[in-house]
Design an enzyme around this catalytic site. Structure first.
Site, PDB file in Angstrom:
ATOM      1  N   ASN A  53       0.798  -1.227   0.000  1.00 52.05           N
ATOM      2  CA  ASN A  53       0.000   0.000   0.000  1.00 52.05           C
ATOM      3  C   ASN A  53       0.832   1.281   0.000  1.00 52.05           C
ATOM      4  O   ASN A  53       0.281   2.372   0.022  1.00 52.05           O
ATOM      5  CB  ASN A  53      -0.994  -0.001   1.168  1.00 52.05           C
ATOM      6  CG  ASN A  53      -0.309  -0.058   2.522  1.00 52.05           C
ATOM      7  OD1 ASN A  53       0.813  -0.543   2.634  1.00 52.05           O
ATOM      8  ND2 ASN A  53      -0.992   0.420   3.546  1.00 52.05           N
ATOM      9  N   CYS A  54       2.141   1.183  -0.061  1.00 48.23           N
ATOM     10  CA  CYS A  54       3.020   2.363  -0.099  1.00 48.23           C
ATOM     11  C   CYS A  54       2.957   3.005  -1.486  1.00 48.23           C
ATOM     12  O   CYS A  54       3.129   2.330  -2.506  1.00 48.23           O
ATOM     13  CB  CYS A  54       4.449   1.929   0.236  1.00 48.23           C
ATOM     14  SG  CYS A  54       5.673   3.235  -0.013  1.00 48.23           S
ATOM     15  N   ASP A  55       2.728   4.315  -1.530  1.00 50.40           N
ATOM     16  CA  ASP A  55       2.621   5.016  -2.811  1.00 50.40           C
ATOM     17  C   ASP A  55       3.888   4.901  -3.651  1.00 50.40           C
ATOM     18  O   ASP A  55       3.815   4.721  -4.863  1.00 50.40           O
ATOM     19  CB  ASP A  55       2.269   6.492  -2.602  1.00 50.40           C
ATOM     20  CG  ASP A  55       0.828   6.684  -2.149  1.00 50.40           C
ATOM     21  OD1 ASP A  55      -0.012   5.779  -2.369  1.00 50.40           O
ATOM     22  OD2 ASP A  55       0.538   7.744  -1.554  1.00 50.40           O
TER      23      ASP A  55
ATOM     24  N   LYS B  63       4.039   1.480  -5.122  1.00 48.46           N
ATOM     25  CA  LYS B  63       3.060   1.385  -6.220  1.00 48.46           C
ATOM     26  C   LYS B  63       3.611   2.030  -7.481  1.00 48.46           C
ATOM     27  O   LYS B  63       3.478   1.488  -8.579  1.00 48.46           O
ATOM     28  CB  LYS B  63       1.747   2.061  -5.823  1.00 48.46           C
ATOM     29  CG  LYS B  63       0.943   1.309  -4.795  1.00 48.46           C
ATOM     30  CD  LYS B  63      -0.320   2.100  -4.459  1.00 48.46           C
ATOM     31  CE  LYS B  63      -1.091   1.497  -3.320  1.00 48.46           C
ATOM     32  NZ  LYS B  63      -2.263   2.309  -2.956  1.00 48.46           N
TER      33      LYS B  63
END
Length: 114
Positions: free
Chosen positions: A9-11, A14
């Site tokens: 879920n880390c931008d 991603k």
């Protein structure tokens, strides 16, 4: 062989994964929460890149740590702190051939994969 370490879920993770997929570059993804790398692996990262670069000071984990824990992460046994708190590892960590880097920068990735 290309491996990306991080949390799903880390931008930044991603963005790195999307960049690799758009360029049709095969890679393995390791979720450091689910499969924390061995102490020797994290030690290699800290030795090669430095504690300052490996500790994510913008993470919730960092913000919830005491001053003593923060000091230990920066100048003490960084590896032990990262092992105990894998979400404190700055991400993504990229291992590609001889390249070891942390964080996502499209220009740097373009150089690594050219």
């Amino acid at each position: 062989m290309t491996t990306i370490y991080g949390i799903p879920n880390c931008d930044s993770v991603k963005k790195a994964r999307k960049w690799l997929e758009e360029k049709n570059i095969e890679y393995d993804f390791v979720d450091v929460r689910e499969n924390t790398p061995a102490a020797s692996h994290i030690s290699h990262w800290v030795t090669a890149l430095g504690a300052e670069k490996m500790v994510n000071k913008r993470s919730t984990t960092w913000k919830n740590m005491s001053e003593d824990e923060r000091l230990q992460a920066q100048t003490g046994d960084t590896v032990s702190v990262l092992l105990a708190n894998p979400t404190l590892i700055k991400r993504p960590v990229l291992e590609h051939n001889e390249v070891l880097d942390v964080g996502f920068k499209a220009d740097a990735y373009a150089t690594y994969f050219s």
